[in-house]
Each structure stands twice: as C-alpha cells, then as structure tokens.
Motif scaffolding. Structure first.
Motif, PDB file in Angstrom:
ATOM      1  N   UNK A   1       0.843  -1.186   0.000  1.00 53.89           N
ATOM      2  CA  UNK A   1       0.000   0.000   0.000  1.00 53.89           C
ATOM      3  C   UNK A   1       0.886   1.246   0.000  1.00 53.89           C
ATOM      4  N   UNK A   2       0.695   2.084  -0.986  1.00 51.25           N
ATOM      5  CA  UNK A   2       1.487   3.297  -1.129  1.00 51.25           C
ATOM      6  C   UNK A   2       0.724   4.485  -0.563  1.00 51.25           C
ATOM      7  N   UNK A   3       1.452   5.377   0.128  1.00 51.17           N
ATOM      8  CA  UNK A   3       0.849   6.604   0.628  1.00 51.17           C
ATOM      9  C   UNK A   3       1.295   7.740  -0.280  1.00 51.17           C
ATOM     10  N   UNK A   4       0.379   8.255  -1.063  1.00 48.47           N
ATOM     11  CA  UNK A   4       0.685   9.322  -2.004  1.00 48.47           C
ATOM     12  C   UNK A   4       0.972  10.619  -1.258  1.00 48.47           C
ATOM     13  N   UNK A   5       2.075  11.271  -1.637  1.00 50.63           N
ATOM     14  CA  UNK A   5       2.442  12.555  -1.051  1.00 50.63           C
ATOM     15  C   UNK A   5       1.938  13.673  -1.951  1.00 50.63           C
ATOM     16  N   UNK A   6       2.328  13.619  -3.216  1.00 49.94           N
ATOM     17  CA  UNK A   6       1.897  14.618  -4.185  1.00 49.94           C
ATOM     18  C   UNK A   6       2.008  14.033  -5.590  1.00 49.94           C
ATOM     19  N   UNK A   7       1.246  14.582  -6.507  1.00 49.97           N
ATOM     20  CA  UNK A   7       1.376  14.150  -7.899  1.00 49.97           C
ATOM     21  C   UNK A   7       1.355  15.352  -8.825  1.00 49.97           C
ATOM     22  N   UNK A   8       1.853  15.137 -10.041  1.00 51.22           N
ATOM     23  CA  UNK A   8       1.971  16.191 -11.032  1.00 51.22           C
ATOM     24  C   UNK A   8       0.777  16.079 -11.972  1.00 51.22           C
ATOM     25  N   UNK A   9      -0.259  16.851 -11.707  1.00 51.38           N
ATOM     26  CA  UNK A   9      -1.495  16.762 -12.476  1.00 51.38           C
ATOM     27  C   UNK A   9      -1.327  17.270 -13.903  1.00 51.38           C
TER      28      UNK A   9
ATOM     29  N   UNK B   1       5.970   8.204 -22.173  1.00 50.09           N
ATOM     30  CA  UNK B   1       6.492   7.069 -22.924  1.00 50.09           C
ATOM     31  C   UNK B   1       6.806   5.896 -21.999  1.00 50.09           C
ATOM     32  N   UNK B   2       7.662   6.101 -21.010  1.00 49.20           N
ATOM     33  CA  UNK B   2       8.051   5.048 -20.067  1.00 49.20           C
ATOM     34  C   UNK B   2       8.048   5.595 -18.646  1.00 49.20           C
ATOM     35  N   UNK B   3       7.713   4.728 -17.687  1.00 43.38           N
ATOM     36  CA  UNK B   3       7.689   5.118 -16.279  1.00 43.38           C
ATOM     37  C   UNK B   3       8.762   4.343 -15.516  1.00 43.38           C
ATOM     38  N   UNK B   4       9.364   5.010 -14.533  1.00 45.68           N
ATOM     39  CA  UNK B   4      10.384   4.405 -13.677  1.00 45.68           C
ATOM     40  C   UNK B   4      10.129   4.816 -12.237  1.00 45.68           C
ATOM     41  N   UNK B   5      10.691   4.038 -11.312  1.00 43.08           N
ATOM     42  CA  UNK B   5      10.632   4.392  -9.899  1.00 43.08           C
ATOM     43  C   UNK B   5      12.052   4.693  -9.437  1.00 43.08           C
ATOM     44  N   UNK B   6      12.207   5.791  -8.716  1.00 43.45           N
ATOM     45  CA  UNK B   6      13.529   6.187  -8.236  1.00 43.45           C
ATOM     46  C   UNK B   6      13.443   6.578  -6.763  1.00 43.45           C
ATOM     47  N   UNK B   7      14.513   6.308  -6.052  1.00 39.34           N
ATOM     48  CA  UNK B   7      14.628   6.791  -4.681  1.00 39.34           C
ATOM     49  C   UNK B   7      15.116   8.226  -4.727  1.00 39.34           C
TER      50      UNK B   7
ATOM     51  N   UNK C   1       5.287   7.415  -0.330  1.00 39.34           N
ATOM     52  CA  UNK C   1       5.979   6.535   0.602  1.00 39.34           C
ATOM     53  C   UNK C   1       5.665   5.108   0.178  1.00 39.34           C
ATOM     54  N   UNK C   2       6.697   4.260   0.036  1.00 43.86           N
ATOM     55  CA  UNK C   2       6.425   2.862  -0.287  1.00 43.86           C
ATOM     56  C   UNK C   2       6.157   2.086   0.999  1.00 43.86           C
ATOM     57  N   UNK C   3       6.091   0.771   0.911  1.00 45.56           N
ATOM     58  CA  UNK C   3       5.761  -0.060   2.081  1.00 45.56           C
ATOM     59  C   UNK C   3       6.804   0.031   3.187  1.00 45.56           C
ATOM     60  N   UNK C   4       8.051   0.352   2.840  1.00 45.77           N
ATOM     61  CA  UNK C   4       9.110   0.460   3.836  1.00 45.77           C
ATOM     62  C   UNK C   4       9.244   1.874   4.397  1.00 45.77           C
TER      63      UNK C   4
END
Length: 149
Positions: free
Chosen positions: A1-9, A18-24, A108-111
C-alpha cells in the motif's frame, strides 16, 4: 500500500508519457519531516542527467515547521537514486530522441521510504492538448449519460 504525497497533475496534459520508472530520492531529516506534513510540490520540477547521475530541480519542500537553525533549503537540487543501466538508457533516449524526464508523483512505499515516479516524456503541441481536452469532455459526457439511465 502506497501513501501518495503529491502528484503532477499537469504532466499528462503537457506531455506524452512514454516510459515510467521508480527512483529513490536522497533527502535529509528535516525534509522527510516536512514531507510527512504533506507540504511538498513537484508541479514545476524537472529532472536532468549530470555526470551519469539523475538530479531533480525545483522540487519544493518547504522548511520544517518545527525546524531550527539547521533547516534545509526548500529548492535545493536533490539526487535521485537509480541503477546505472537505467540512467544510461534514459540519457540515451533524452539525447537521441529529444525526450525529457519529468516527475509524475511522490509517495511513501511499504518500507516508509520516499520514492519518486519519473517518466520519459515527449512534449505535446497545442493541437495535441486540444485533442486531449476533447477526449476528456467526451469521456465525461459518456459517464454522465450512463449514470442518468
């Protein structure tokens, strides 16, 4: 379960994704505390590759309310953490195809670690923006008519 902080509407309106990635993201303590207060904005931010590393610019994390003299700079450049192969792949596409790298959302991810979803994107022209507005209006009308029945 992810807790969304903010998104770019505005991202899906301004760009073709085109492509999505996850980064720390490399943060200091007062920044994490300020993010937990849900006061963060990625609307005007962008990402660049410098010396084989990703950096995010204009990510606005306001100063922590209860911070002291050693509080952080709200608009400082922050480093994104990804595998080297992914960064090289992205930088090649940016140079070769003229794409840009934009942040889509922060969560925030699960950790309980802060992650940023980034995307390779291509800018839309005015005609494309009008077409996406038209599609949204049609979709909204269909849903409205479906609910009325």
């Amino acid at each position: 379960m992810l807790k969304l902080i903010t998104n770019n509407k505005k991202a899906s309106f301004e760009y073709f994704i085109i492509e999505r990635y996850e980064a720390g993201i490399e943060l200091i303590g007062s920044e994490v505390k300020a993010i937990r207060e849900k006061s963060c904005s990625i609307a005007e931010s962008y990402i660049q590759v410098r010396n084989g590393e990703l950096y995010i610019y204009n990510l606005n994390i306001p100063e922590y309310t209860y911070g002291n003299l050693f509080n952080h700079d709200p608009l400082r450049v922050r480093k994104l953490l990804m595998h080297k192969k992914e960064i090289l792949k992205m930088s090649l596409k940016v140079k070769k195809d003229g794409m840009t790298i934009i942040p889509l959302k922060m969560y925030f991810n699960n950790d309980n670690r802060v992650k940023v979803e980034i995307a390779l994107a291509k800018g839309k022209h005015t005609v494309d923006k009008r077409a996406s507005i038209k599609e949204k209006d049609i979709h909204r009308d269909i849903l409205k008519n479906h609910k009325d029945r």
